[in-house]
Design a protein around this motif. Sequence first.
Motif, PDB file in Angstrom:
ATOM      1  N   PHE A   1     -11.262  28.406 -48.506  1.00 22.05           N
ATOM      2  CA  PHE A   1     -10.928  29.826 -48.574  1.00 22.05           C
ATOM      3  C   PHE A   1     -11.918  30.559 -49.465  1.00 22.05           C
ATOM      4  CE2 PHE A   1      -6.856  29.894 -46.464  1.00 22.05           C
ATOM      5  CZ  PHE A   1      -6.362  28.607 -46.632  1.00 22.05           C
TER       6      PHE A   1
ATOM      7  N   TYR B   1       2.483  33.369 -54.012  1.00 22.75           N
ATOM      8  CA  TYR B   1       1.801  33.617 -52.758  1.00 22.75           C
ATOM      9  C   TYR B   1       2.578  32.965 -51.622  1.00 22.75           C
ATOM     10  CZ  TYR B   1      -2.515  34.944 -55.171  1.00 22.75           C
ATOM     11  OH  TYR B   1      -3.451  35.574 -55.939  1.00 22.75           O
TER      12      TYR B   1
ATOM     13  N   GLY C   1      -5.615  37.048 -59.686  1.00 21.33           N
ATOM     14  CA  GLY C   1      -4.452  36.855 -58.838  1.00 21.33           C
ATOM     15  C   GLY C   1      -4.311  37.928 -57.794  1.00 21.33           C
TER      16      GLY C   1
ATOM     17  N   SER D   1      -6.777  38.882 -56.074  1.00 23.32           N
ATOM     18  CA  SER D   1      -7.866  38.681 -55.133  1.00 23.32           C
ATOM     19  C   SER D   1      -7.346  38.716 -53.712  1.00 23.32           C
ATOM     20  CB  SER D   1      -8.541  37.329 -55.391  1.00 23.32           C
ATOM     21  OG  SER D   1      -9.145  37.290 -56.658  1.00 23.32           O
TER      22      SER D   1
ATOM     23  N   TYR E   1     -12.299  28.465 -52.767  1.00 23.52           N
ATOM     24  CA  TYR E   1     -11.280  27.479 -53.080  1.00 23.52           C
ATOM     25  C   TYR E   1     -11.210  26.464 -51.942  1.00 23.52           C
ATOM     26  CZ  TYR E   1      -9.365  30.608 -56.679  1.00 23.52           C
ATOM     27  OH  TYR E   1      -9.188  31.402 -57.789  1.00 23.52           O
TER      28      TYR E   1
ATOM     29  N   LEU F   1     -10.231  25.559 -57.277  1.00 25.79           N
ATOM     30  CA  LEU F   1     -11.454  26.342 -57.332  1.00 25.79           C
ATOM     31  C   LEU F   1     -12.681  25.443 -57.181  1.00 25.79           C
ATOM     32  CD1 LEU F   1     -12.607  29.246 -57.937  1.00 25.79           C
ATOM     33  CD2 LEU F   1     -12.950  28.397 -60.278  1.00 25.79           C
TER      34      LEU F   1
ATOM     35  N   GLY G   1      -1.627  18.954 -47.896  1.00 29.48           N
ATOM     36  CA  GLY G   1      -0.500  18.718 -48.779  1.00 29.48           C
ATOM     37  C   GLY G   1      -0.720  19.086 -50.221  1.00 29.48           C
ATOM     38  N   GLN G   2      -1.833  19.744 -50.485  1.00 24.94           N
ATOM     39  CA  GLN G   2      -2.175  20.093 -51.868  1.00 24.94           C
ATOM     40  C   GLN G   2      -2.264  21.606 -52.035  1.00 24.94           C
ATOM     41  OE1 GLN G   2      -2.646  17.650 -54.306  1.00 24.94           O
ATOM     42  NE2 GLN G   2      -1.934  16.297 -52.676  1.00 24.94           N
ATOM     43  N   GLY G   3      -2.267  22.016 -53.283  1.00 21.23           N
ATOM     44  CA  GLY G   3      -2.550  23.410 -53.580  1.00 21.23           C
ATOM     45  C   GLY G   3      -4.047  23.673 -53.516  1.00 21.23           C
ATOM     46  N   LEU G   4      -4.426  24.899 -53.792  1.00 22.06           N
ATOM     47  CA  LEU G   4      -5.837  25.257 -53.746  1.00 22.06           C
ATOM     48  C   LEU G   4      -6.503  24.928 -55.083  1.00 22.06           C
ATOM     49  CD1 LEU G   4      -4.366  27.172 -51.627  1.00 22.06           C
ATOM     50  CD2 LEU G   4      -6.377  28.602 -51.843  1.00 22.06           C
TER      51      LEU G   4
ATOM     52  N   GLY H   1       0.004  25.546 -57.951  1.00 24.39           N
ATOM     53  CA  GLY H   1       0.900  24.430 -57.781  1.00 24.39           C
ATOM     54  C   GLY H   1       0.663  23.780 -56.431  1.00 24.39           C
TER      55      GLY H   1
ATOM     56  N   GLU I   1      -9.415  22.548 -45.915  1.00 20.36           N
ATOM     57  CA  GLU I   1      -9.501  23.963 -45.568  1.00 20.36           C
ATOM     58  C   GLU I   1     -10.135  24.702 -46.742  1.00 20.36           C
ATOM     59  OE1 GLU I   1      -5.915  25.683 -44.025  1.00 20.36           O
ATOM     60  OE2 GLU I   1      -7.041  27.314 -43.079  1.00 20.36           O
TER      61      GLU I   1
ATOM     62  N   PHE J   1     -14.987  34.063 -55.075  1.00 25.31           N
ATOM     63  CA  PHE J   1     -14.472  32.721 -55.306  1.00 25.31           C
ATOM     64  C   PHE J   1     -14.481  31.927 -54.011  1.00 25.31           C
ATOM     65  CE2 PHE J   1     -12.543  34.018 -59.359  1.00 25.31           C
ATOM     66  CZ  PHE J   1     -12.308  35.354 -59.154  1.00 25.31           C
TER      67      PHE J   1
ATOM     68  N   PHE K   1      -7.788  37.044 -50.070  1.00 22.97           N
ATOM     69  CA  PHE K   1      -8.265  35.802 -49.492  1.00 22.97           C
ATOM     70  C   PHE K   1      -8.638  35.992 -48.030  1.00 22.97           C
ATOM     71  CE2 PHE K   1      -7.402  32.386 -52.567  1.00 22.97           C
ATOM     72  CZ  PHE K   1      -6.675  33.086 -53.518  1.00 22.97           C
ATOM     73  N   GLY K   2      -9.648  35.259 -47.599  1.00 25.25           N
ATOM     74  CA  GLY K   2      -9.924  35.150 -46.180  1.00 25.25           C
ATOM     75  C   GLY K   2      -8.903  34.239 -45.521  1.00 25.25           C
ATOM     76  N   ASP K   3      -8.990  34.161 -44.202  1.00 31.89           N
ATOM     77  CA  ASP K   3      -8.019  33.364 -43.453  1.00 31.89           C
ATOM     78  C   ASP K   3      -8.312  31.871 -43.488  1.00 31.89           C
ATOM     79  OD1 ASP K   3      -7.449  35.867 -40.830  1.00 31.89           O
ATOM     80  OD2 ASP K   3      -6.627  35.639 -42.859  1.00 31.89           O
TER      81      ASP K   3
ATOM     82  N   TYR L   1       1.757  34.158 -60.511  1.00 29.65           N
ATOM     83  CA  TYR L   1       1.744  34.777 -59.179  1.00 29.65           C
ATOM     84  C   TYR L   1       2.563  33.932 -58.203  1.00 29.65           C
ATOM     85  CZ  TYR L   1      -2.554  36.425 -61.434  1.00 29.65           C
ATOM     86  OH  TYR L   1      -3.467  36.929 -62.325  1.00 29.65           O
TER      87      TYR L   1
ATOM     88  N   GLN M   1      -8.565  23.524 -50.136  1.00 28.24           N
ATOM     89  CA  GLN M   1      -7.185  23.042 -50.033  1.00 28.24           C
ATOM     90  C   GLN M   1      -7.180  21.763 -49.201  1.00 28.24           C
ATOM     91  OE1 GLN M   1      -4.437  25.536 -47.858  1.00 28.24           O
ATOM     92  NE2 GLN M   1      -2.676  24.717 -48.949  1.00 28.24           N
TER      93      GLN M   1
END
Lengths: 113, 111
Positions: free
Chosen positions: A90, B35, A99, A101, A36, A46, A41-44, B103, A88, A34, A103-105, B33, A38
């Motif tokens: 990921f 995180y 879920g 998964s 993603y 896809l 100020g937002q979520g990630l 979210g 950013e 995957f 993640f890379g940095d 989930y 970001q």
Amino acid sequence: AQSVTQPDIHITVSEGASLELRCNYSYGATPYLFWYVQSPGQGLQLLLKYFSGDTLVQGIKGFEAEFKRSQSSFNLRKPSVHWSDAAEYFCAVGAIDAGKSTFGDGTTLTVKP
Amino acid sequence: DADVTQTPRNRITKTGKRIMLECSQTKGHDRMYWYRQDPGLGLQLIYYSFDVKDINKGEISDGYSVSRQAQAKFSLSLESAIPNQTALYFCATSDYAGELFFGEGSRLTVL
């Protein structure tokens, strides 16, 4: 154990230039991969995913990624970057249990005017 | 309205206080989930739940607990907050196709 490496912490490109973000993974079986994004100020969100089949996958916002099993890589590309692509990014690897998964940095993309 | 809603979005608290972060979703997904995101460290899985009666620890569950009150609700608690729990917390859901829906995050500062 599965792991993801994103070698570039920060990349700066000029608007209109091409982009490639690197992702290398370690996984014991056929991976689910995957990317993603970001925004501040937002979520990630896809961008794209690879489960099987064609190794070149298309995503949203003009992004694509290529799965190369021999290199354990899943690099993200875009032919012409827009200022709104600054964010950013990921890479993640896992099984169908997304879920869980790994993640890379992340890689921070800056776009110069 | 957002598909995955987190409250509060920002919280400042003191060491030793109990904190609850709440998450609700309208995606109809069974899987939820929590995180944690720290600068430069990507996302780390705290807890996950595949249905109301199923709760599992993730990579970094120590110091945290969760409650799945309904299919649509999954809350994260810090029983006694400490400064190194200062971070950005994300709730997410997924279906069986693998995509995670996040979210907008809850920024927690522990003084």
